[in-house]
Design a protein around this motif. Structure first.
Motif, mmCIF file in Angstrom:
data_model
loop_
_atom_site.group_PDB
_atom_site.id
_atom_site.type_symbol
_atom_site.label_atom_id
_atom_site.label_comp_id
_atom_site.label_asym_id
_atom_site.label_seq_id
_atom_site.Cartn_x
_atom_site.Cartn_y
_atom_site.Cartn_z
ATOM 1 N N GLY A 63 0.793 -1.222 0.000
ATOM 2 C CA GLY A 63 0.000 0.000 0.000
ATOM 3 C C GLY A 63 0.828 1.275 0.000
ATOM 4 O O GLY A 63 0.276 2.375 -0.067
ATOM 5 N N PHE A 64 2.144 1.153 0.032
ATOM 6 C CA PHE A 64 3.025 2.312 0.068
ATOM 7 C C PHE A 64 2.944 3.086 -1.237
ATOM 8 O O PHE A 64 2.854 2.522 -2.324
ATOM 9 N N ALA A 65 2.995 4.407 -1.133
ATOM 10 C CA ALA A 65 3.131 5.302 -2.282
ATOM 11 C C ALA A 65 4.037 6.442 -1.843
ATOM 12 O O ALA A 65 3.907 6.942 -0.728
ATOM 13 N N GLY A 66 4.990 6.806 -2.697
ATOM 14 C CA GLY A 66 5.901 7.889 -2.353
ATOM 15 C C GLY A 66 7.309 7.579 -2.815
ATOM 16 O O GLY A 66 7.534 6.744 -3.692
ATOM 17 N N ASP A 67 8.277 8.245 -2.182
ATOM 18 C CA ASP A 67 9.674 8.097 -2.554
ATOM 19 C C ASP A 67 10.260 6.812 -1.959
ATOM 20 O O ASP A 67 10.192 6.595 -0.753
ATOM 21 N N LEU A 68 10.808 5.972 -2.816
ATOM 22 C CA LEU A 68 11.437 4.723 -2.384
ATOM 23 C C LEU A 68 12.832 4.679 -3.005
ATOM 24 O O LEU A 68 12.976 4.394 -4.195
ATOM 25 N N LEU A 71 13.011 6.679 -6.131
ATOM 26 C CA LEU A 71 11.998 6.381 -7.140
ATOM 27 C C LEU A 71 10.636 6.820 -6.632
ATOM 28 O O LEU A 71 10.290 6.557 -5.480
ATOM 29 N N GLN A 72 9.854 7.473 -7.476
ATOM 30 C CA GLN A 72 8.502 7.869 -7.098
ATOM 31 C C GLN A 72 7.545 6.727 -7.409
ATOM 32 O O GLN A 72 7.236 6.456 -8.565
ATOM 33 N N VAL A 73 7.117 6.034 -6.372
ATOM 34 C CA VAL A 73 6.233 4.876 -6.505
ATOM 35 C C VAL A 73 4.791 5.338 -6.368
ATOM 36 O O VAL A 73 4.443 6.018 -5.402
ATOM 37 N N GLY A 74 3.967 4.959 -7.345
ATOM 38 C CA GLY A 74 2.537 5.268 -7.268
ATOM 39 C C GLY A 74 1.816 4.324 -6.320
ATOM 40 O O GLY A 74 0.916 4.715 -5.599
ATOM 41 N N LEU A 75 2.242 3.051 -6.317
ATOM 42 C CA LEU A 75 1.650 2.048 -5.434
ATOM 43 C C LEU A 75 2.576 0.843 -5.339
ATOM 44 O O LEU A 75 3.139 0.409 -6.345
ATOM 45 N N ALA A 76 2.727 0.306 -4.146
ATOM 46 C CA ALA A 76 3.477 -0.935 -3.922
ATOM 47 C C ALA A 76 2.510 -1.976 -3.370
ATOM 48 O O ALA A 76 1.702 -1.683 -2.489
ATOM 49 N N TYR A 101 4.220 0.112 -9.013
ATOM 50 C CA TYR A 101 3.601 0.841 -10.112
ATOM 51 C C TYR A 101 4.080 2.277 -10.044
ATOM 52 O O TYR A 101 4.065 2.890 -8.974
ATOM 53 N N PHE A 102 4.491 2.814 -11.188
ATOM 54 C CA PHE A 102 5.016 4.180 -11.248
ATOM 55 C C PHE A 102 4.102 5.060 -12.062
ATOM 56 O O PHE A 102 3.431 4.635 -12.966
#
Length: 102
Positions: A63-68, A71-76, A101-102
């Motif tokens: 459910g993570f979204a953000g900087d990883l 990388l800017q992640v839209g959804l993990a 997902y990016f």
């Protein structure tokens, strides 16, 4: 954390990652609508409890979204692939799929 495989003499617990898919989805007009990256994460441990503890920590990404790591992640998303005990090496393995997902 290591890519692809775990050497026999590695300290445990340990994580091994393998890229399963890296693709871009195209829209009907041919433009890229989203990027998708799938990684298999294998958690190796001496005890089942160690493997399950690391699994729970990895599931914090669900459910993570953000900087990883830049990388800017839209959804993990995380899903379980399998659990097993390797009788030859006397190690436990929990295998997870991480979809980004990016």
């Amino acid at each position: 954390m290591r890519p692809l495989l775990l050497p026999q003499d590695s300290s445990l617990p340990s994580l091994v990652y393998t890229t399963v898919a890296d693709r871009s989805d195209l829209g009907i007009d041919g433009t890229i609508e989203s990027d998708y990256f799938q990684v298999q994460i294998d958690i190796w441990a001496e005890t089942y409890k160690q493997a399950k503890t690391l699994e729970q920590e990895a599931r914090a990404l669900h459910g993570f979204a953000g900087d990883l790591f830049g990388l800017q992640v839209g959804l993990a998303e995380i899903s379980k692939n399998l659990e097993e005990y390797d009788n030859d090496t006397k190690r436990y393995r929990v295998s997870l799929d991480l979809n980004l997902y990016f």
